[in-house]
Each structure stands twice: as structure tokens, then as C-alpha cells.
Scaffold this motif. Structure first.
Motif, PDB file in Angstrom:
ATOM      1  N   PHE A  46       0.871  -1.240  -0.056  1.00 33.59           N
ATOM      2  CA  PHE A  46       0.010   0.073  -0.018  1.00 33.59           C
ATOM      3  C   PHE A  46       0.834   1.293  -0.048  1.00 33.59           C
ATOM      4  O   PHE A  46       1.761   1.214   0.701  1.00 33.59           O
ATOM      5  N   ILE A  65      -4.540  -3.733  -9.499  1.00 34.19           N
ATOM      6  CA  ILE A  65      -4.512  -2.473  -8.374  1.00 34.19           C
ATOM      7  C   ILE A  65      -5.714  -2.687  -7.285  1.00 34.19           C
ATOM      8  O   ILE A  65      -6.790  -3.204  -7.759  1.00 34.19           O
ATOM      9  N   GLU A  66      -5.197  -2.907  -6.112  1.00 33.58           N
ATOM     10  CA  GLU A  66      -6.272  -3.066  -5.120  1.00 33.58           C
ATOM     11  C   GLU A  66      -6.240  -1.829  -4.177  1.00 33.58           C
ATOM     12  O   GLU A  66      -5.136  -1.332  -3.762  1.00 33.58           O
ATOM     13  N   THR A  67      -7.498  -0.903  -3.904  1.00 37.24           N
ATOM     14  CA  THR A  67      -7.552   0.259  -2.977  1.00 37.24           C
ATOM     15  C   THR A  67      -7.654  -0.433  -1.623  1.00 37.24           C
ATOM     16  O   THR A  67      -8.095  -1.424  -1.308  1.00 37.24           O
ATOM     17  N   ILE A  68      -7.164   0.612  -0.761  1.00 33.44           N
ATOM     18  CA  ILE A  68      -7.323   0.293   0.711  1.00 33.44           C
ATOM     19  C   ILE A  68      -8.748  -0.090   0.846  1.00 33.44           C
ATOM     20  O   ILE A  68      -9.099  -0.533   1.966  1.00 33.44           O
ATOM     21  N   ARG A  71     -11.686  -2.268  -3.467  1.00 34.04           N
ATOM     22  CA  ARG A  71     -11.800  -2.314  -4.703  1.00 34.04           C
ATOM     23  C   ARG A  71     -10.729  -2.670  -5.805  1.00 34.04           C
ATOM     24  O   ARG A  71      -9.662  -2.279  -5.551  1.00 34.04           O
ATOM     25  N   LYS A  72     -10.985  -3.718  -6.566  1.00 34.41           N
ATOM     26  CA  LYS A  72      -9.928  -4.319  -7.314  1.00 34.41           C
ATOM     27  C   LYS A  72     -10.114  -3.828  -8.835  1.00 34.41           C
ATOM     28  O   LYS A  72     -11.209  -3.782  -9.404  1.00 34.41           O
ATOM     29  N   ARG A  89      -5.333   9.849  -6.004  1.00 35.53           N
ATOM     30  CA  ARG A  89      -6.070   8.728  -6.104  1.00 35.53           C
ATOM     31  C   ARG A  89      -6.072   7.891  -4.710  1.00 35.53           C
ATOM     32  O   ARG A  89      -5.069   8.288  -3.881  1.00 35.53           O
ATOM     33  N   GLU A  90      -6.899   7.010  -4.328  1.00 39.18           N
ATOM     34  CA  GLU A  90      -7.059   6.481  -3.001  1.00 39.18           C
ATOM     35  C   GLU A  90      -5.824   5.498  -2.844  1.00 39.18           C
ATOM     36  O   GLU A  90      -5.015   4.856  -3.537  1.00 39.18           O
ATOM     37  N   HIS A  92      -3.324   2.474  -2.407  1.00 36.83           N
ATOM     38  CA  HIS A  92      -3.638   1.430  -3.101  1.00 36.83           C
ATOM     39  C   HIS A  92      -2.362   0.462  -3.282  1.00 36.83           C
ATOM     40  O   HIS A  92      -1.391   0.810  -2.665  1.00 36.83           O
ATOM     41  N   GLN A  93      -2.502  -1.003  -3.628  1.00 35.90           N
ATOM     42  CA  GLN A  93      -1.387  -1.736  -3.747  1.00 35.90           C
ATOM     43  C   GLN A  93      -1.501  -2.287  -5.159  1.00 35.90           C
ATOM     44  O   GLN A  93      -2.455  -2.267  -5.877  1.00 35.90           O
TER      45      GLN A  93
END
Length: 117
Positions: A46, A65-68, A71-72, A89-90, A92-93
Motif C-alpha cells: 500500500f 490494483i487494489e485500493t485500501i 476495490r480491485k 487517488r486512494e 492502493h497496492q
């Protein structure tokens, strides 16, 4: 409190945000260029971006991309393609979903700094 970018969520979950790349290849007063290298299945933990940035795919690959907030989003990044991100943007990882090593250059434009307000 509004947590549009997920910074409070990361803090509440005890997540320490990491750097946006593996190593800095070039930095001056205008830009910072990172190397991003992910082996198959590897995740860049993250993080959040505070500057507009350009990602240039060197090897190609499929990433997620996966947000905290969970959402993927799947991404396809053929070798030689690029994407410019010009909005904050939020948190993410990024995970390499390919069976090949993913390699890119991420160039931050330091003349603009976003605030997470």
C-alpha cells in the motif's frame, strides 16, 4: 471525517505506507524516476501518490490494483505502453498477475503536489 484517499483507513488498520517504487533511478528538482519491478504474484504494498506521474511499461504484463477500500481493477500494460495519472487517488497496492516479471519506470512530476484534504 471524510477519508476520500484512505489515509485514515490505513492508519486505523496499522498499515505503514511504503515508497511508490523499489528504487529511485533519477531525481532532480523537476522529476523523480522510480523503478518498479514485480515478480509473478508479487505485490508492491500500500502506497499513495502525491504528484502527477507517468508509468512506462518496459516488460509488459497484467497487474491488479487494489485500493485500501477493497476495490480491485485489472490493468493490461503491454511493453512500451504508458499511462499518465493527473489526479490524486486512494491508497492502493499493485500485484503482478502475469507469469512474467513486470518492470516499469514511474516518473513523478514534482512541480505539482497534491494534498489529501
Amino acid at each position: 471525517m471524510d477519508d476520500k484517499y484512505g489515509l485514515k483507513a490505513a492508519t486505523d488498520r496499522g498499515i505503514k505506507l511504503r515508497a511508490i517504487g523499489d528504487s529511485i533511478l533519477l531525481e532532480n528538482e523537476f522529476v523523480r524516476m522510480w523503478e518498479v519491478k514485480l515478480e509473478p504474484g508479487e505485490t508492491l504494498g500500500f502506497h499513495i501518490h502525491y504528484h502527477p506521474y507517468l508509468v512506462i511499461s518496459l516488460s509488459g504484463g497484467s497487474n491488479e490494483i487494489e485500493t485500501i477500500s477493497g476495490r480491485k481493477m485489472a490493468t493490461e500494460e503491454p511493453a512500451g505502453t504508458y499511462v499518465f495519472i493527473n489526479d490524486m487517488r486512494e491508497v492502493h497496492q499493485l500485484t503482478n498477475r502475469s507469469n512474467v516479471t513486470y518492470l516499469s519506470r514511474l516518473v513523478e512530476m514534482k512541480s505539482v503536489t497534491w494534498a489529501a484534504t
